[in-house]
Design an enzyme around this catalytic site. Sequence first.
Site, PDB file in Angstrom:
ATOM      1  N   TYR A 154      -1.429 -40.589 -15.700  1.00  0.00           N
ATOM      2  CA  TYR A 154      -1.786 -39.733 -14.554  1.00  0.00           C
ATOM      3  C   TYR A 154      -1.288 -40.381 -13.255  1.00  0.00           C
ATOM      4  CZ  TYR A 154      -4.735 -37.730 -10.878  1.00  0.00           C
ATOM      5  OH  TYR A 154      -5.177 -37.160  -9.703  1.00  0.00           O
TER       6      TYR A 154
HETATM    7  N1  NAP Z   1     -11.245 -33.539  -7.429  1.00  0.00           N
HETATM    8  C1  NAP Z   1     -11.001 -34.756  -6.971  1.00  0.00           C
HETATM    9  O1  NAP Z   1     -11.944 -35.514  -6.634  1.00  0.00           O
HETATM   10  C2  NAP Z   1      -9.571 -35.244  -6.850  1.00  0.00           C
HETATM   11  C3  NAP Z   1      -9.326 -36.624  -6.679  1.00  0.00           C
HETATM   12  C4  NAP Z   1      -8.020 -37.044  -6.567  1.00  0.00           C
HETATM   13  C5  NAP Z   1      -6.967 -36.147  -6.615  1.00  0.00           C
HETATM   14  N2  NAP Z   1      -7.240 -34.827  -6.788  1.00  0.00           N
HETATM   15  C6  NAP Z   1      -6.117 -33.876  -6.854  1.00  0.00           C
HETATM   16  O2  NAP Z   1      -6.465 -32.716  -6.121  1.00  0.00           O
HETATM   17  C7  NAP Z   1      -5.986 -31.543  -6.791  1.00  0.00           C
HETATM   18  C8  NAP Z   1      -7.147 -30.595  -7.122  1.00  0.00           C
HETATM   19  O3  NAP Z   1      -8.152 -31.304  -7.828  1.00  0.00           O
HETATM   20  P1  NAP Z   1      -9.190 -30.534  -8.782  1.00  0.00           P
HETATM   21  O4  NAP Z   1     -10.224 -31.540  -9.121  1.00  0.00           O
HETATM   22  O5  NAP Z   1      -9.556 -29.234  -8.172  1.00  0.00           O
HETATM   23  O6  NAP Z   1      -8.258 -30.294 -10.073  1.00  0.00           O
HETATM   24  P2  NAP Z   1      -8.692 -29.560 -11.434  1.00  0.00           P
HETATM   25  O7  NAP Z   1     -10.110 -29.140 -11.407  1.00  0.00           O
HETATM   26  O8  NAP Z   1      -8.236 -30.456 -12.546  1.00  0.00           O
HETATM   27  O9  NAP Z   1      -7.802 -28.224 -11.383  1.00  0.00           O
HETATM   28  C9  NAP Z   1      -6.462 -28.279 -11.686  1.00  0.00           C
HETATM   29  C10 NAP Z   1      -5.805 -26.927 -11.557  1.00  0.00           C
HETATM   30  O10 NAP Z   1      -4.538 -27.028 -12.208  1.00  0.00           O
HETATM   31  C11 NAP Z   1      -4.417 -25.969 -13.148  1.00  0.00           C
HETATM   32  N3  NAP Z   1      -3.708 -26.408 -14.341  1.00  0.00           N
HETATM   33  C12 NAP Z   1      -4.115 -27.316 -15.249  1.00  0.00           C
HETATM   34  N4  NAP Z   1      -3.243 -27.391 -16.268  1.00  0.00           N
HETATM   35  C13 NAP Z   1      -2.254 -26.499 -15.990  1.00  0.00           C
HETATM   36  C14 NAP Z   1      -1.070 -26.100 -16.667  1.00  0.00           C
HETATM   37  N5  NAP Z   1      -0.723 -26.628 -17.847  1.00  0.00           N
HETATM   38  N6  NAP Z   1      -0.286 -25.172 -16.090  1.00  0.00           N
HETATM   39  C15 NAP Z   1      -0.607 -24.632 -14.895  1.00  0.00           C
HETATM   40  N7  NAP Z   1      -1.726 -24.963 -14.214  1.00  0.00           N
HETATM   41  C16 NAP Z   1      -2.544 -25.881 -14.755  1.00  0.00           C
HETATM   42  C17 NAP Z   1      -5.838 -25.612 -13.532  1.00  0.00           C
HETATM   43  O11 NAP Z   1      -5.876 -24.293 -14.030  1.00  0.00           O
HETATM   44  P3  NAP Z   1      -6.806 -23.907 -15.298  1.00  0.00           P
HETATM   45  O12 NAP Z   1      -8.201 -24.283 -14.922  1.00  0.00           O
HETATM   46  O13 NAP Z   1      -6.616 -22.452 -15.459  1.00  0.00           O
HETATM   47  O14 NAP Z   1      -6.273 -24.710 -16.464  1.00  0.00           O
HETATM   48  C18 NAP Z   1      -6.592 -25.791 -12.224  1.00  0.00           C
HETATM   49  O15 NAP Z   1      -6.521 -24.630 -11.444  1.00  0.00           O
HETATM   50  C19 NAP Z   1      -5.248 -32.040  -8.036  1.00  0.00           C
HETATM   51  O16 NAP Z   1      -3.876 -32.149  -7.745  1.00  0.00           O
HETATM   52  C20 NAP Z   1      -5.846 -33.411  -8.282  1.00  0.00           C
HETATM   53  O17 NAP Z   1      -4.971 -34.293  -8.964  1.00  0.00           O
HETATM   54  C21 NAP Z   1      -8.513 -34.352  -6.921  1.00  0.00           C
END
Ligand code: NAP
Length: 243
Positions: A154
């Site tokens: 990752y």
């Molecule tokens: N949340 C945090 O605390 C945190 C921390 C560090 C970085 N980030 C970054 O911030 C961003 C948002 O975080 P998040 O926690 O909201 O992420 P998340 O809950 O993991 O959501 C990821 C999104 O990507 C989509 N996705 C996953 N697999 C996919 C695929 N194979 N093809 C197309 N789309 C796909 C998912 O759609 P489905 O649900 O339909 O699969 C979902 O809408 C990400 O880039 C993450 O790396 C977040």
Amino acid sequence: MSTHDKPPILVTGAGRRVGLHIAQRLLDDGHPVIAHYHRPSEAIEALVARGAIPIQAAFDRAEGAHALVAAVRGQAVSLRAIVHNASAFTPTPTDMDAADAMFEHFFSIHMRTPYLINNGLIDLLRAAAAVTPTDIVHITDIFAVSPNPAFDIYCATKAGLENLSRSFAMRYAPQVKVNTLQPGPILFKDSHTEAMRQRVLAETPLGREGGPEAVYRALRALLDNDYLTGTAIQVDGGRHLTR
Ligand SMILES: NC(=O)c1ccc[n+]([C@@H]2O[C@H](COP(=O)([O-])OP(=O)(O)OC[C@H]3O[C@@H](n4cnc5c(N)ncnc54)[C@H](OP(=O)(O)O)[C@@H]3O)[C@@H](O)[C@H]2O)c1
């Protein structure tokens, strides 16, 4: 420019959590939104009810990115911005065949997909650049700079996206600004145990989860500033200081 005339903003992974919040807040602020999603959800239906254009695509393979590019081109002649939010986040398995498969999967979502989408839609961003600043924003992670070995694939693929972002910033200047947001503890996953949450928050100077609005405000700062390119904003309550 009325909302109707404004070029839309493409948000990937808009079906839940941070991506959903970004799409909702962009609509609140009067931006037309193209909402990419992976799996159908009521949240996407609610975005569509507010006027967002939905596009489904799976980014596990290059075909998904190509399909998204074709679908966006069928809906818009120009774009205000692309926000690359879609992501996958799981620890690296110890089994090497499983780790190898995960590498392919994470490389595709985090690096190849943004690369193909940016190349496939750059002319739409340039078309809008005559009337508005235009942006590409890659959402990466503070782990892209300071990795966590349990999540090495990752972290490495997010680090690759950080590096690509800087190439795009040079290639697409001066018409298009290209930057990254590096979130830290924004929204815990269900898989985070209470002990894990307490450890992360103890490493976070501001001592709490940021919530998706913190990411939106940082995105807003990039969209609203026409003199930022090739840079990164850490949205992490200061956690990068302690890791
Ligand atoms: N949340 C945090 O605390 C945190 C921390 C560090 C970085 N980030 C970054 O911030 C961003 C948002 O975080 P998040 O926690 O909201 O992420 P998340 O809950 O993991 O959501 C990821 C999104 O990507 C989509 N996705 C996953 N697999 C996919 C695929 N194979 N093809 C197309 N789309 C796909 C998912 O759609 P489905 O649900 O339909 O699969 C979902 O809408 C990400 O880039 C993450 O790396 C977040």
